[in-house]
Design an enzyme around this catalytic site. Structure first.
Site, short mmCIF file in Angstrom:
data_model
loop_
_atom_site.label_atom_id
_atom_site.label_comp_id
_atom_site.label_asym_id
_atom_site.label_seq_id
_atom_site.Cartn_x
_atom_site.Cartn_y
_atom_site.Cartn_z
CE LYS A 104 60.43 80.47 24.98
NZ LYS A 104 59.60 79.71 25.96
CE LYS A 128 53.87 89.02 26.88
NZ LYS A 128 53.77 88.25 28.16
CE LYS A 140 51.03 82.08 29.26
NZ LYS A 140 52.04 83.15 29.49
N GLY A 179 57.58 78.87 31.98
CA GLY A 179 56.72 79.02 33.16
C GLY A 179 55.74 80.17 33.04
CG ASP A 180 51.94 82.58 33.03
OD1 ASP A 180 52.38 83.54 32.38
OD2 ASP A 180 50.86 82.65 33.66
P1 NDP Z 1 53.68 83.22 40.28
O1 NDP Z 1 52.87 81.99 40.34
O2 NDP Z 1 55.12 83.16 40.60
O3 NDP Z 1 53.04 84.36 41.20
C1 NDP Z 1 51.74 84.79 41.02
C2 NDP Z 1 51.41 85.81 42.09
O4 NDP Z 1 50.15 86.39 41.79
C3 NDP Z 1 51.27 85.19 43.46
O5 NDP Z 1 51.58 86.14 44.44
C4 NDP Z 1 49.78 84.83 43.50
O6 NDP Z 1 49.26 84.72 44.79
C5 NDP Z 1 49.19 86.01 42.77
N1 NDP Z 1 47.95 85.58 42.09
C6 NDP Z 1 47.82 84.58 41.19
N2 NDP Z 1 46.55 84.45 40.80
C7 NDP Z 1 45.87 85.37 41.46
C8 NDP Z 1 44.51 85.73 41.49
N3 NDP Z 1 43.60 85.08 40.73
N4 NDP Z 1 44.16 86.75 42.30
C9 NDP Z 1 45.09 87.39 43.06
N5 NDP Z 1 46.39 87.09 43.07
C10 NDP Z 1 46.77 86.10 42.29
O7 NDP Z 1 53.44 83.79 38.80
P2 NDP Z 1 54.31 84.84 37.99
O8 NDP Z 1 54.92 85.83 38.90
O9 NDP Z 1 55.15 84.08 37.05
O10 NDP Z 1 53.18 85.55 37.10
C11 NDP Z 1 52.51 86.75 37.52
C12 NDP Z 1 51.92 87.43 36.31
O11 NDP Z 1 52.97 87.78 35.40
C13 NDP Z 1 50.95 86.61 35.48
O12 NDP Z 1 49.97 87.47 34.93
C14 NDP Z 1 51.82 86.06 34.36
O13 NDP Z 1 51.06 85.72 33.22
C15 NDP Z 1 52.71 87.25 34.10
N6 NDP Z 1 53.98 86.99 33.42
C16 NDP Z 1 54.86 86.08 33.89
C17 NDP Z 1 56.07 85.90 33.26
C18 NDP Z 1 57.11 84.99 33.80
O14 NDP Z 1 58.21 84.97 33.25
N7 NDP Z 1 56.87 84.24 34.85
C19 NDP Z 1 56.40 86.62 32.02
C20 NDP Z 1 55.44 87.63 31.66
C21 NDP Z 1 54.27 87.77 32.32
P3 NDP Z 1 49.06 83.25 45.46
O15 NDP Z 1 50.43 82.81 45.82
O16 NDP Z 1 48.17 83.50 46.60
O17 NDP Z 1 48.42 82.39 44.39
O1 2IT Z 2 53.70 85.67 29.63
C1 2IT Z 2 54.89 85.42 29.34
O2 2IT Z 2 55.53 86.09 28.54
C2 2IT Z 2 55.53 84.29 30.03
N1 2IT Z 2 54.92 83.66 30.88
C3 2IT Z 2 56.93 83.89 29.67
C4 2IT Z 2 56.95 83.07 28.41
C5 2IT Z 2 58.26 82.45 28.06
O3 2IT Z 2 58.26 81.69 27.09
O4 2IT Z 2 59.29 82.71 28.70
#
Ligand code: NDP
Ligand code: 2IT
Length: 460
Positions: A104, A128, A140, A179-180
Site C-alpha cells: 500500500k 508508517k 510506492k 496519490g502523492d
Molecule cells: P501535491 O502535489 O499536492 O503538492 C506538493 C507541493 O509541494 C506543491 O506545493 C509543490 O509545489 C511542492 N513541491 C513539490 N516538489 C517540490 C520540490 N522539489 N521543491 C519544492 N516544492 C515542491 O503533493 P502532496 O501534498 O500530496 O505531497 C506533499 C508531500 O507530502 C510529499 O512529500 C508527499 O510524499 C507527502 N505525503 C503525501 C500524502 C498524501 O496523502 N497526498 C500522504 C503522506 C505524505 P509546485 O506546485 O510548485 O510543484
Molecule cells: O506517503 C504516503 O503515505 C502517501 N502518499 C499516501 C499513501 C496511500 O496509500 O494513501
C-alpha cells in the site's frame, strides 16, 4: 554492576558494528541512491536499542531482508502529446514488504522521480503503514512524468498508458496505489478508469483517493494534513502548548499543505506563510485559505498569484526562504530534504517550538539532529503524516463492505488513529531508553510488528 554495564556497552557496540555492516552493503548494492541511503540510515540507527535487546531480529536477518524490496517493477510509459509527438516516460512500482498486508502506498508523478526516490518512499511506507495499526504492507510507485503544463487529454493518455502496464501487478488484495505529489483525484480517476477497462470488472478497492461518487472515502482528501495537525496537537499538549494563538508556517500549497493549514486554523493558529516550488508568500494578517484553494486546486496557478488578491502579502522567490519566517510551529509539507541544517538552525534561532513533518523525509539527518539537540518537539514523517494512508485503509474497508461512512465518522476514526500512533511512538521511545525521541519511538514501534510477522512467516 560495573561489569554488567561494561558488557552492555560492548554488546551495544557489536550491534552498532553489525548495523554499520548491513548499511555498507545497502550502499554498495544501491549505488548513487542518496535519498534511499538517507532513509535507511535513519531507521537503522534508531533500531540499535531494539536489536540489542532482541537478538532474534539479527538471527533471522531481518535488516538484510527488510531493506530488499520483495519486487521492483520498472516499465516504459509511451504516450502521445497534443501535437502528435510520441513521448516516453519511466514508470515504477516498488512492492516493498507484504508481511502485514497487501502493498500500500502512493504514486508520485514528478520529473525528479527515479529509483532512489521511490525506494526511499517505499521503505518509509513499511513502517508508517505498520504504525497505523491497519493491515497494510509497504509499497510506492510513480513516474518522472511532469503533470505541470499538460492538458487534461495529455494527463489522461499518460495515466492510461501507465495503468495498462501497472494493472498486471496490482489488485485489491495484492497492491493498492493512491496519490502523492502530482497525483490527485483527477489522475486517480483516469487510472481507475483504465484499470477497470483492462480488467473488465469494478474492483473498487484497487486504488484509494478515488472520487466520492465511485468508491472514494469522505475525508481522504483532508486526511494527511488533518492527521499531521492532530499528531502535533498531541505532542504539544504533553508540553502544555497548543495551536491556539500560535504562529504557524506551512511549506507547500498542495494537498497535504492546504489541509494542514485548514486544521491548524480551525484550532486557532495563525498561519502566516506557505509556498510552492518557485517561492513563498508571507501574509502577516494570516493566510486566506480560500484564495490558496482557488489558486492551487481550481486554477492550478503559481502561489505568487496570491498577492493580487491580498496586496498586503509579500511574495519572495526561492521556496526554501520560507524557513526564515519566525514561527512557533513549522509544518514542512512539500517534499524531501526541504529543511537542511542551515534552515533548521534558523528556525531554532527564531524560537520554533515544534516541527511536524507532513511531507516524507522533509528534514535532512543534520536538521533532525539540530532540532533534537535544541529540545524542539519533533514529529517525524512516518508517524505524523500517516493519516493519509490510514484513511486510505479505511477507504479499502468501506469498499470491501460496499458502504460509505459519513465525513465525521471517518474524521473521528482518523483522530483516534493519530492519537494512538503518538502514544505508541512515545511509549516505544521510553521503553528503549530514548524518552521524548519520536524518531526512535516511531521507527521501533513500526518495525517490531513487521519484523515479528516476518519471523512468524518464515524465510520467504
Ligand atoms: P501535491 O502535489 O499536492 O503538492 C506538493 C507541493 O509541494 C506543491 O506545493 C509543490 O509545489 C511542492 N513541491 C513539490 N516538489 C517540490 C520540490 N522539489 N521543491 C519544492 N516544492 C515542491 O503533493 P502532496 O501534498 O500530496 O505531497 C506533499 C508531500 O507530502 C510529499 O512529500 C508527499 O510524499 C507527502 N505525503 C503525501 C500524502 C498524501 O496523502 N497526498 C500522504 C503522506 C505524505 P509546485 O506546485 O510548485 O510543484
Ligand atoms: O506517503 C504516503 O503515505 C502517501 N502518499 C499516501 C499513501 C496511500 O496509500 O494513501
Amino acid at each position: 554492576m560495573i561489569t554488567l554495564e561494561k558488557d552492555q556497552s560492548t554488546h551495544t557496540e557489536s550491534v552498532q558494528n553489525y548495523v554499520n555492516q548491513v548499511f555498507e552493503t545497502v550502499k554498495k548494492r544501491n549505488p548513487n541512491e542518496s535519498e534511499f541511503h538517507q532513509a535507511v540510515k535513519e531507521v537503522f540507527e534508531s533500531l540499535i536499542p531494539v536489536l540489542a535487546k532482541k537478538p532474534e531480529y539479527i538471527q533471522h536477518a531481518i535488516l538484510e531482508r527488510i531493506v530488499e524490496p520483495e519486487r521492483i517493477i520498472s516499465f516504459r510509459v509511451p504516450w502521445v502529446d497534443d501535437q502528435g509527438n510520441v513521448k516516453v516516460n519511466r514508470g515504477f512500482r516498488v512492492q516493498y514488504n507484504s508481511a502485514i498486508g497487501p502493498y500500500k502506498g502512493g504514486l508520485r508523478f514528478h520529473p525528479s522521480v527515479n529509483a532512489s526516490i521511490i525506494k526511499f518512499l517505499g521503505f518509509e511506507q513499511i513502517f508508517k503503514n505498520s504504525l497505523t495499526g491497519q493491515p497494510i504492507g509497504g509499497g510506492k510507485g510513480g513516474s518522472d512524468f511532469d503533470p505541470k503544463g499538460k492538458s487534461d487529454g495529455e494527463i489522461m493518455r499518460f495515466c492510461q498508458s501507465f495503468m495498462t502496464e501497472l494493472s498486471k501487478y496490482i489488485g485489491p488484495d495484492t497492491d493498492v496505489p493512491a496519490g502523492d505529489i502530482g497525483v490527485g483525484s483527477k489522475e486517480i480517476g483516469f487510472l481507475f478508469g483504465q484499470y477497470k477497462k483492462v480488467r473488465g470488472g469494478f474492483e473498487a478497492g484497487v486504488l484509494t483517493g478515488k472520487g466520492i461518487g465511485y468508491g472514494g472515502s469522505l475525508a481522504r482528501k483532508e486526511a494527511t494534513g488533518y492527521g499531521t495537525v492532530y499528531f502535533v496537537e498531541e505532542m504539544l499538549q504533553d508540553r502544555n502548548l497548543s495551536f491556539e494563538g500560535s504562529t504557524v508556517v506551512v511549506s507547500g500549497s498542495g494537498n497535504v499543505s492546504i489541509y494542514a493549514m485548514e486544521k491548524a486554523m480551525q484550532l486557532g493558529a495563525k498561519v502566516v506563510a506557505c509556498s510552492d516550488s518557485n517561492g513563498y508568500i508571507y501574509d502577516g494578517n494570516g493566510i486566506n485559505l480560500e484564495t490558496v484553494k482557488r489558486i492551487k486546486e481550481v486554477e492550478k496557478q503559481r502561489i505568487s498569484a496570491y498577492v493580487t488578491d491580498h496586496p498586503q502579502a509579500i511574495y519572495t522567490e526561492n521556496c526554501n526562504g520560507i524557513w526564515t519566517v519566525p514561527c512557533d510551529i513549522a509544518l514542512p509539507c512539500a517534499t524531501q530534504n526541504e529543511i537542511d541544517q542551515a534552515s533548521a538552525e534558523l528556525l531554532v534561532s527564531n524560537g520554533v517550538k515544534a516541527i511536524g513533518e507532513g511531507a516524507n523525509m522533509p528534514s535532512t539527518l543534520e536538521a533532525i539532529e539540530i532540532f533534537l539537540e535544541n529540545n524542539v518537539l519533533f514529529a517525524p514523517a512516518k508517524a505524523a503524516n500517516a493519516g493519509g494512508v490510514s484513511v486510505s485503509a479505511l477507504e479499502m474497508a468501506q469498499n470491501s463492505a460496499r458502504l460509505s461512512w459519513a465525513f465525521e465518522e471517518v474524521d473521528s476514526k482518523l483522530h483516534a488513529i493519530m492519537k494512538n500512533i503518538y502514544q505508541n511512538s512515545k511509549k516505544a521511545a521510553q521503553e528503549y531508553g530514548a524518552p521524548g525521541n519520536l524518531v526512535i519511538g516511531a521507527n521501533i514501534a513500526g518495525f517490531v510488528k513487521v519484523a515479528d510477522a516476518m519471523i512468524e512467516q518464515g524465510v520467504i
